[in-house]
Write a protein that holds these residues in place. Structure first.
Motif, PDB file in Angstrom:
ATOM      1  N   ALA A  11      -9.449  42.941   0.348  1.00 56.93           N
ATOM      2  CA  ALA A  11      -8.250  42.214  -0.041  1.00 56.93           C
ATOM      3  C   ALA A  11      -8.551  40.728  -0.050  1.00 56.93           C
ATOM      4  O   ALA A  11      -9.546  40.261   0.513  1.00 56.93           O
ATOM      5  N   VAL A  12      -7.656  39.963  -0.677  1.00 53.53           N
ATOM      6  CA  VAL A  12      -7.916  38.550  -0.887  1.00 53.53           C
ATOM      7  C   VAL A  12      -7.871  37.737   0.405  1.00 53.53           C
ATOM      8  O   VAL A  12      -8.448  36.673   0.502  1.00 53.53           O
ATOM      9  N   GLY A  33      -1.188  52.228  -1.633  1.00 51.90           N
ATOM     10  CA  GLY A  33      -0.850  51.419  -0.476  1.00 51.90           C
ATOM     11  C   GLY A  33      -1.184  49.952  -0.624  1.00 51.90           C
ATOM     12  O   GLY A  33      -1.249  49.217   0.369  1.00 51.90           O
ATOM     13  N   LEU A  34      -1.394  49.494  -1.856  1.00 50.73           N
ATOM     14  CA  LEU A  34      -1.718  48.090  -2.088  1.00 50.73           C
ATOM     15  C   LEU A  34      -0.440  47.269  -2.221  1.00 50.73           C
ATOM     16  O   LEU A  34       0.615  47.786  -2.575  1.00 50.73           O
ATOM     17  N   ASP A  35      -0.543  45.983  -1.966  1.00 46.66           N
ATOM     18  CA  ASP A  35       0.607  45.080  -2.031  1.00 46.66           C
ATOM     19  C   ASP A  35       0.763  44.517  -3.437  1.00 46.66           C
ATOM     20  O   ASP A  35      -0.215  44.076  -4.058  1.00 46.66           O
ATOM     21  N   ASN A  36       2.006  44.499  -3.907  1.00 47.00           N
ATOM     22  CA  ASN A  36       2.294  43.940  -5.217  1.00 47.00           C
ATOM     23  C   ASN A  36       1.930  42.451  -5.257  1.00 47.00           C
ATOM     24  O   ASN A  36       2.220  41.692  -4.336  1.00 47.00           O
ATOM     25  N   GLY A  37       1.276  42.034  -6.342  1.00 48.91           N
ATOM     26  CA  GLY A  37       0.945  40.627  -6.538  1.00 48.91           C
ATOM     27  C   GLY A  37      -0.256  40.126  -5.759  1.00 48.91           C
ATOM     28  O   GLY A  37      -0.581  38.940  -5.828  1.00 48.91           O
ATOM     29  N   LYS A  38      -0.920  40.983  -5.025  1.00 48.06           N
ATOM     30  CA  LYS A  38      -2.083  40.571  -4.238  1.00 48.06           C
ATOM     31  C   LYS A  38      -3.360  40.999  -4.963  1.00 48.06           C
ATOM     32  O   LYS A  38      -3.459  42.115  -5.474  1.00 48.06           O
ATOM     33  N   THR A  39      -4.347  40.108  -5.011  1.00 50.86           N
ATOM     34  CA  THR A  39      -5.600  40.395  -5.703  1.00 50.86           C
ATOM     35  C   THR A  39      -6.552  41.147  -4.783  1.00 50.86           C
ATOM     36  O   THR A  39      -6.767  40.753  -3.636  1.00 50.86           O
ATOM     37  N   GLY A  60      -8.658  43.292  -9.352  1.00 53.37           N
ATOM     38  CA  GLY A  60      -7.402  43.681  -9.963  1.00 53.37           C
ATOM     39  C   GLY A  60      -6.229  43.244  -9.102  1.00 53.37           C
ATOM     40  O   GLY A  60      -6.348  43.140  -7.878  1.00 53.37           O
ATOM     41  N   THR A  61      -5.105  42.980  -9.770  1.00 51.05           N
ATOM     42  CA  THR A  61      -3.887  42.569  -9.077  1.00 51.05           C
ATOM     43  C   THR A  61      -2.759  43.506  -9.474  1.00 51.05           C
ATOM     44  O   THR A  61      -2.282  43.441 -10.615  1.00 51.05           O
ATOM     45  N   PRO A  62      -2.324  44.416  -8.609  1.00 47.60           N
ATOM     46  CA  PRO A  62      -1.214  45.301  -8.957  1.00 47.60           C
ATOM     47  C   PRO A  62       0.057  44.497  -9.198  1.00 47.60           C
ATOM     48  O   PRO A  62       0.367  43.570  -8.450  1.00 47.60           O
ATOM     49  N   ASP A  63       0.765  44.845 -10.258  1.00 51.85           N
ATOM     50  CA  ASP A  63       1.957  44.087 -10.637  1.00 51.85           C
ATOM     51  C   ASP A  63       3.091  45.049 -10.930  1.00 51.85           C
ATOM     52  O   ASP A  63       3.042  45.817 -11.894  1.00 51.85           O
ATOM     53  N   PHE A  64       4.125  45.019 -10.080  1.00 53.19           N
ATOM     54  CA  PHE A  64       5.306  45.855 -10.281  1.00 53.19           C
ATOM     55  C   PHE A  64       5.976  45.496 -11.597  1.00 53.19           C
ATOM     56  O   PHE A  64       6.435  46.355 -12.344  1.00 53.19           O
ATOM     57  N   GLY A  65       6.039  44.215 -11.918  1.00 55.85           N
ATOM     58  CA  GLY A  65       6.573  43.777 -13.192  1.00 55.85           C
ATOM     59  C   GLY A  65       8.079  43.696 -13.260  1.00 55.85           C
ATOM     60  O   GLY A  65       8.637  43.228 -14.243  1.00 55.85           O
ATOM     61  N   GLY A  66       8.769  44.172 -12.230  1.00 57.56           N
ATOM     62  CA  GLY A  66      10.218  44.183 -12.249  1.00 57.56           C
ATOM     63  C   GLY A  66      10.820  43.150 -11.315  1.00 57.56           C
ATOM     64  O   GLY A  66      10.149  42.236 -10.847  1.00 57.56           O
ATOM     65  N   HIS A 250      12.110  48.363   4.096  1.00 57.64           N
ATOM     66  CA  HIS A 250      10.812  47.815   4.473  1.00 57.64           C
ATOM     67  C   HIS A 250      10.172  47.027   3.326  1.00 57.64           C
ATOM     68  O   HIS A 250      10.506  47.215   2.153  1.00 57.64           O
ATOM     69  N   ASP A 251       9.267  46.156   3.693  1.00 57.01           N
ATOM     70  CA  ASP A 251       8.506  45.413   2.700  1.00 57.01           C
ATOM     71  C   ASP A 251       7.793  46.395   1.770  1.00 57.01           C
ATOM     72  O   ASP A 251       7.323  47.452   2.185  1.00 57.01           O
ATOM     73  N   ASN A 252       7.734  46.036   0.479  1.00 55.47           N
ATOM     74  CA  ASN A 252       7.124  46.878  -0.557  1.00 55.47           C
ATOM     75  C   ASN A 252       7.918  48.149  -0.816  1.00 55.47           C
ATOM     76  O   ASN A 252       7.358  49.146  -1.299  1.00 55.47           O
ATOM     77  N   SER A 253       9.214  48.135  -0.498  1.00 55.79           N
ATOM     78  CA  SER A 253      10.087  49.260  -0.804  1.00 55.79           C
ATOM     79  C   SER A 253      11.079  48.874  -1.898  1.00 55.79           C
ATOM     80  O   SER A 253      11.343  47.694  -2.119  1.00 55.79           O
TER      81      SER A 253
END
Length: 275
Positions: A11-12, A33-39, A60-66, A250-253
């Motif tokens: 992780a970054v 289990g990765l965090d949104n917006g984190k590289t 890669g950076t996962p992006d929920f986009g919403g 919770h965070d990321n929910s």
């Protein structure tokens, strides 16, 4: 010869230990289990017998986009007139839903529609025609579907015209991600519901919320029913507000807001609704 592969990621954040997430033989691997917006940085190795290759690194950076809530005790306003990242791209013009919305479209990463004769607009899908893209109107339409109703000059909305096989029943669902880094215990929700009571059939629009997208809790004090006698007063505002407490988001929910509509009484055509 024996060929094998391993996948490591870092992780970054400084100081995080590399993790081996895969070691074996396969065509693909999913990492959850990765965090949104984190590289994240991934390094891939292959092995021949007992000798490992030099790694090939990708990132890669996962992006929920919403829609995301990124800060506690802050207001997030959707007015459908100006861009809100994750909700709408510019002023809504009723041209549909997309996970990469064009000008005037809504973001399907956050908005879902159910109960149309042409099916559903599921999250992250593309619906840019028919029931899901009826365009702009000031009201008084006869074709069922989703519109950008203009309530007043320059004031657009997310609107629906129910008919016999559209939105009876139907649902508008907004999905929001908690990205605050903390657990949310309460949310204050406020919205204006506009009703154009121009027909002789009564319809309802009821509000509920959910933390899993399956089980919804209705707030009956926010339920609204249009009259089954028509008038010519045009769009009338119904302000709504509720404090939702006792949450453990919770965070990321995700958190879900739902407006469910259906016909109630009367005959003939149906009234129009707008958020």
């Amino acid at each position: 010869l024996t060929f094998d592969a391993a996948l490591m990621y870092t992780a970054v954040e400084a100081g995080q230990v590399d993790q081996c997430v895969y070691n074996g033989v396969s065509d693909s691997i999913g990492v959850t289990g990765l965090d949104n917006g984190k590289t994240y940085y991934f390094e891939i190795f292959t092995r021949r017998n007992s000798t490992w290759s030099n790694g090939e690194e990708v990132s890669g950076t996962p992006d929920f986009g919403g829609l995301t809530i990124s800060k506690m005790d802050s207001a997030y306003i959707i007015d459908f007139d100006s861009t809100l990242v994750g909700s709408n791209n510019g002023s809504s013009n009723g041209t549909g839903f997309s996970p990469s919305p064009g000008s005037g479209q809504l973001n399907s990463a956050s908005w879902g529609i159910a109960g149309m004769s042409e099916g559903k607009c599921n999250f992250d899908s593309t619906k840019t025609s028919g029931d899901f893209a009826r365009g702009t109107s000031s009201g008084g339409v006869g074709t069922g579907g989703i519109y950008a109703f203009q309530i007043s000059t320059g004031n657009y909305s997310l609107g629906v015209q129910p008919v016999g096989d559209d939105f009876t029943p139907g649902e508008i669902i907004c999905r929001i991600a908690n990205e605050t880094g903390a657990t949310i215990s309460h949310i204050l929700i406020g919205y204006d519901l506009y009703i154009n009571n121009d027909q002789f059939r009564s319809n309802s629009l009821n509000f509920s919320y959910s933390m899993d997208g399956q089980t919804f809790v209705e707030i009956s004090t926010l339920n609204k029913i249009s009259d089954d006698t028509s008038d010519s007063r045009g769009w009338r505002a119904n302000p709504n507000i509720a404090l939702i407490t006792g949450l453990s988001l919770h965070d990321n929910s995700y958190f879900y807001l739902k407006w469910k509509g259906d016909e109630v009484s009367g005959s003939g055509s149906m009234d129009e609704f707008a958020l």
